[in-house]
Design a protein around this motif. Structure first.
Motif, mmCIF file in Angstrom:
data_model
loop_
_atom_site.group_PDB
_atom_site.id
_atom_site.type_symbol
_atom_site.label_atom_id
_atom_site.label_comp_id
_atom_site.label_asym_id
_atom_site.label_seq_id
_atom_site.Cartn_x
_atom_site.Cartn_y
_atom_site.Cartn_z
ATOM 1 N N PHE A 40 19.266 3.089 63.257
ATOM 2 C CA PHE A 40 18.942 3.499 61.891
ATOM 3 C C PHE A 40 18.907 2.285 60.986
ATOM 4 C CE2 PHE A 40 23.524 3.337 62.071
ATOM 5 C CZ PHE A 40 23.894 2.784 60.851
ATOM 6 N N LEU A 41 18.304 2.480 59.817
ATOM 7 C CA LEU A 41 18.268 1.470 58.774
ATOM 8 C C LEU A 41 18.361 2.193 57.434
ATOM 9 C CD1 LEU A 41 17.828 -1.519 57.942
ATOM 10 C CD2 LEU A 41 15.364 -1.016 57.875
ATOM 11 N N VAL A 42 19.303 1.769 56.583
ATOM 12 C CA VAL A 42 19.452 2.335 55.242
ATOM 13 C C VAL A 42 18.801 1.384 54.246
ATOM 14 C CG1 VAL A 42 21.066 3.117 53.469
ATOM 15 C CG2 VAL A 42 21.631 3.441 55.886
ATOM 16 N N LEU A 43 17.913 1.912 53.416
ATOM 17 C CA LEU A 43 17.233 1.125 52.394
ATOM 18 C C LEU A 43 17.739 1.558 51.020
ATOM 19 C CD1 LEU A 43 13.591 1.314 53.795
ATOM 20 C CD2 LEU A 43 15.268 -0.527 54.127
ATOM 21 N N GLU A 44 18.424 0.677 50.338
ATOM 22 C CA GLU A 44 18.987 0.959 49.022
ATOM 23 C C GLU A 44 18.285 0.102 47.975
ATOM 24 O OE1 GLU A 44 20.568 1.732 45.644
ATOM 25 O OE2 GLU A 44 21.160 2.977 47.352
ATOM 26 N N ALA A 45 17.746 0.756 46.934
ATOM 27 C CA ALA A 45 17.005 0.028 45.907
ATOM 28 C C ALA A 45 17.905 -0.850 45.052
ATOM 29 C CB ALA A 45 16.253 1.019 45.017
ATOM 30 N N GLY A 46 19.168 -0.444 44.884
ATOM 31 C CA GLY A 46 20.072 -1.177 44.013
ATOM 32 C C GLY A 46 20.759 -2.349 44.676
ATOM 33 N N GLN A 47 21.638 -2.974 43.907
ATOM 34 C CA GLN A 47 22.339 -4.154 44.374
ATOM 35 C C GLN A 47 23.648 -3.838 45.083
ATOM 36 O OE1 GLN A 47 22.810 -6.795 41.022
ATOM 37 N NE2 GLN A 47 20.608 -6.962 40.665
ATOM 38 N N GLN A 48 23.994 -2.554 45.175
ATOM 39 C CA GLN A 48 25.237 -2.157 45.826
ATOM 40 C C GLN A 48 25.104 -0.733 46.327
ATOM 41 O OE1 GLN A 48 27.348 -1.938 41.680
ATOM 42 N NE2 GLN A 48 28.531 -0.660 43.073
ATOM 43 N N ALA A 49 25.971 -0.367 47.245
ATOM 44 C CA ALA A 49 26.041 1.035 47.645
ATOM 45 C C ALA A 49 26.479 1.850 46.431
ATOM 46 C CB ALA A 49 27.045 1.199 48.786
ATOM 47 N N ILE A 53 25.585 5.802 40.995
ATOM 48 C CA ILE A 53 26.929 6.240 40.598
ATOM 49 C C ILE A 53 27.580 5.215 39.695
ATOM 50 C CG2 ILE A 53 29.249 6.704 41.484
ATOM 51 C CD1 ILE A 53 27.911 7.985 43.902
ATOM 52 N N ALA A 54 27.285 3.943 39.924
ATOM 53 C CA ALA A 54 27.860 2.888 39.093
ATOM 54 C C ALA A 54 27.487 3.071 37.630
ATOM 55 C CB ALA A 54 27.404 1.521 39.591
ATOM 56 N N GLN A 55 26.366 3.754 37.372
ATOM 57 C CA GLN A 55 25.922 3.985 35.993
ATOM 58 C C GLN A 55 26.819 4.968 35.261
ATOM 59 O OE1 GLN A 55 23.274 2.052 34.819
ATOM 60 N NE2 GLN A 55 23.674 1.164 36.843
ATOM 61 N N TRP A 56 27.519 5.814 36.006
ATOM 62 C CA TRP A 56 28.485 6.715 35.367
ATOM 63 C C TRP A 56 29.879 6.523 35.968
ATOM 64 C CZ3 TRP A 56 30.486 9.915 39.055
ATOM 65 C CH2 TRP A 56 29.673 10.279 40.130
ATOM 66 N N ASP A 88 44.168 15.049 46.894
ATOM 67 C CA ASP A 88 44.084 15.992 45.788
ATOM 68 C C ASP A 88 43.734 15.337 44.456
ATOM 69 O OD1 ASP A 88 44.638 18.351 47.218
ATOM 70 O OD2 ASP A 88 46.764 17.846 47.276
ATOM 71 N N TRP A 89 43.426 14.043 44.480
ATOM 72 C CA TRP A 89 43.098 13.349 43.248
ATOM 73 C C TRP A 89 41.635 13.569 42.858
ATOM 74 C CZ3 TRP A 89 45.934 11.409 39.610
ATOM 75 C CH2 TRP A 89 45.367 10.543 38.672
ATOM 76 N N LEU A 90 41.376 13.694 41.552
ATOM 77 C CA LEU A 90 40.013 13.796 41.037
ATOM 78 C C LEU A 90 39.563 12.386 40.665
ATOM 79 C CD1 LEU A 90 40.407 16.823 38.585
ATOM 80 C CD2 LEU A 90 39.722 16.888 40.970
ATOM 81 N N PRO A 91 38.723 11.751 41.473
ATOM 82 C CA PRO A 91 38.384 10.343 41.239
ATOM 83 C C PRO A 91 37.272 10.150 40.209
ATOM 84 C CG PRO A 91 37.316 11.123 43.213
ATOM 85 C CD PRO A 91 38.154 12.283 42.723
ATOM 86 N N THR A 92 37.145 8.919 39.756
ATOM 87 C CA THR A 92 36.021 8.530 38.907
ATOM 88 C C THR A 92 34.881 8.025 39.789
ATOM 89 O OG1 THR A 92 36.733 6.239 38.702
ATOM 90 C CG2 THR A 92 37.582 7.806 37.062
ATOM 91 N N GLY A 93 33.712 7.849 39.179
ATOM 92 C CA GLY A 93 32.595 7.299 39.920
ATOM 93 C C GLY A 93 32.893 5.902 40.440
ATOM 94 N N ALA A 94 33.538 5.070 39.620
ATOM 95 C CA ALA A 94 33.878 3.716 40.048
ATOM 96 C C ALA A 94 34.840 3.742 41.230
ATOM 97 C CB ALA A 94 34.479 2.936 38.886
ATOM 98 N N GLU A 95 35.770 4.672 41.202
ATOM 99 C CA GLU A 95 36.718 4.795 42.314
ATOM 100 C C GLU A 95 36.021 5.249 43.585
ATOM 101 O OE1 GLU A 95 40.485 5.945 39.434
ATOM 102 O OE2 GLU A 95 39.548 7.482 40.653
ATOM 103 N N LEU A 96 35.020 6.093 43.436
ATOM 104 C CA LEU A 96 34.244 6.519 44.600
ATOM 105 C C LEU A 96 33.604 5.323 45.297
ATOM 106 C CD1 LEU A 96 32.742 8.508 46.453
ATOM 107 C CD2 LEU A 96 31.028 8.720 44.661
ATOM 108 N N ILE A 97 33.025 4.448 44.510
ATOM 109 C CA ILE A 97 32.379 3.271 45.092
ATOM 110 C C ILE A 97 33.410 2.355 45.741
ATOM 111 C CG2 ILE A 97 31.058 1.182 44.579
ATOM 112 C CD1 ILE A 97 29.708 2.778 42.301
ATOM 113 N N ASP A 98 34.460 2.006 44.991
ATOM 114 C CA ASP A 98 35.436 1.041 45.489
ATOM 115 C C ASP A 98 36.235 1.567 46.672
ATOM 116 O OD1 ASP A 98 34.608 -0.691 43.535
ATOM 117 O OD2 ASP A 98 36.247 -0.218 42.158
ATOM 118 N N GLY A 99 36.567 2.856 46.613
ATOM 119 C CA GLY A 99 37.462 3.398 47.630
ATOM 120 C C GLY A 99 36.776 4.063 48.800
ATOM 121 N N TYR A 100 35.458 4.277 48.715
ATOM 122 C CA TYR A 100 34.781 5.003 49.792
ATOM 123 C C TYR A 100 33.418 4.423 50.139
ATOM 124 C CZ TYR A 100 32.461 8.953 52.158
ATOM 125 O OH TYR A 100 31.766 9.749 53.041
#
Length: 457
Positions: A40-49, A53-56, A88-100
């Motif tokens: 497989f190959l993942v093509l991402e238009a942005g500069q990060q995974a 989401i980083a926008q919010w 059980d934590w409700l994460p932020t968008g930034a936490e989603l990126i950094d932690g997952y």
């Protein structure tokens, strides 16, 4: 740069599966492909995974961590020494990126390409009209810079974040909308953070009746000397207010209760029956004119506008493929009645997989929020099951592909029954847009290293 053209059907069958988008569902699809030993190959238009989401990233989500991590992706991460977040934590968008998402992209290695924007998908040597032998040739994917790649199948998880709905009430841009674009922001600006100086002390009009609009309104209300007007097409705001204390989703109910109180107190001025028709910039700000179906007009002048009117899918990159789209939602025809927002909320959408996502173009699938078209009922957990089912079908495991299951709590994963406990720790977590997002929490931020990352996309 042109890739070497495959010349035989055998070579085509050995090509990678191309996944478009490195958000939660795109990376989940990649994890499933890796788990089945498929190239497989993942093509991402942005500069990060998770670039969208980083926008919010400042926004907290309704659904707790335990529903935001794909099971196969978790197994892949566990093998890399990753530390799972508190479930059980409700994460932020930034936490989603950094932690997952960032760790998952790293675990997938060089099969994830950043800054790779897809401009078109077609069949090698076949436009949309040609039929005979079509299924035997590979997909051709053209990137924005001109590079061309080939694939045995395409999983489009590119989302809808870059194609917001217009401000005009009839689905068309309001007259003059393009001329005042610099004064219009789309959903979920960082009102209490990076964008504070843009809004503080300025009269802002928020257009839209969904949870994204409500979230922005609550944030604006925390700024001193900042007038706020809220415009909706409906005759009243009862749908946005929700059930209050009786709401089955605690965070969503709290959102509506707080918003209702701010309107009742006069902190927020509500304009009901407002159909945005024309916007004009002048020396005093932006004049916004509503024209309702009877022809009656309302006019208001503000400094800035937040257009929280939702999103729509952009199928232009697949215009040479054979798609069967529902004329209302822009999803597949088979999926549309299952996700119709007039009939379903996020927690009542039934499980669905490859059969409902298939198009007349064999091997092409849109998954994730893009698969839902204009329906705002999407949940990440649903997207993960879509990805699992589609990858199983590509692998030829049709029994697994059609064994579609979705484990949601009784009220759907738009909420957490631990919302009250989390409120005591970081402030009230309230929801937006389809139960996925929540209001910014200005008082306390959660360390990504301590709690992992967030949701959605």
């Amino acid at each position: 740069m042109e890739a070497e053209q495959p010349t035989t059907t055998l070579e085509s069958s050995l090509l990678p599966v191309v996944v478009i988008g490195a958000g939660p569902v795109g990376l989940a699809a990649a994890a499933h492909l890796a788990g089945r030993g498929l190239d497989f190959l993942v093509l991402e238009a942005g500069q990060q995974a998770g670039a969208s989401i980083a926008q919010w990233g400042h926004v907290r989500v309704f659904s707790p961590w335990r529903y935001n991590i794909d099971a196969t992706a978790r197994r892949l991460l566990d093998g890399s020494g990753w530390q799972a977040p508190e479930e059980d934590w409700l994460p932020t968008g930034a936490e989603l990126i950094d932690g997952y998402l960032a760790p998952l992209a790293k675990a997938l290695g060089d099969r994830v390409r950043l800054n790779a924007r897809v401009s078109a998908i077609t069949r090698l040597g076949f436009d949309r009209v040609r039929t005979n032998g079509r299924q035997d040739v590979p997909f051709l994917i053209r990137l924005e810079g001109g590079e061309e790649l080939y694939a045995r199948a395409v999983i489009d998880a590119s989302g809808t974040y870059t194609s917001p709905n217009v401000l005009g009430a009839s689905g068309l841009p309001a007259h003059g909308e393009d001329k005042v674009a610099a004064l219009i922001d789309h959903a979920l600006p960082d009102v209490l953070g990076a964008d504070r100086a843009v809004y503080e002390g300025r009269h802002t009009l928020v257009v839209g009746a969904g949870h994204s609009a409500a979230t922005t309104l609550l944030a604006l209300a925390q700024l001193e000397n900042t007038p706020i007007t809220w415009a909706i097409r409906a005759g009243n705001a009862s749908r946005t207010y929700g059930g209050g204390d009786a709401d089955a989703l605690p965070a969503r109910g709290a959102l509506g209760t707080r918003l209702h109180a701010l309107v009742e107190s006069g902190r927020i001025t509500l304009l009901a029956g407002f159909y945005t028709h024309r916007v004009t910039a002048d020396g005093d700000g932006v004049e916004v004119v509503s024209r309702d179906p009877s022809g009656a007009e309302q006019t208001i002048t503000v400094d800035r506008i937040v257009s929280a009117t939702g999103y729509r899918p952009d199928h232009s990159i697949a215009s040479e493929l054979r798609l069967d789209l529902d004329p209302v939602l822009g999803s597949t025809r088979a999926l549309a009645p299952l996700i119709d927002p007039n009939q379903h909320s996020c927690g009542t959408v039934p499980p669905h997989g490859v059969d409902e996502l298939a198009h007349p173009e064999p091997g092409y699938f849109a998954v994730g929020v893009k698969s839902y078209g204009r329906a705002p009922t999407f949940l990440m957990a649903t997207g993960y099951e879509q990805a699992r089912s589609v990858v199983a079908a590509i692998a030829g495991d049709w029994e697994a592909a059609r064994d579609v299951r979705l484990d949601l709590p009784e009220t759907g994963v738009c909420s957490s029954n631990l919302a009250e406990a989390q409120e005591q720790r970081v402030g009230l977590a309230t929801g937006v847009s389809g139960g996925l997002l929540s209001t910014p929490l200005p008082l306390v931020t959660v360390s990504a290293s301590a709690n992992g990352g967030g949701c959605c996309g």
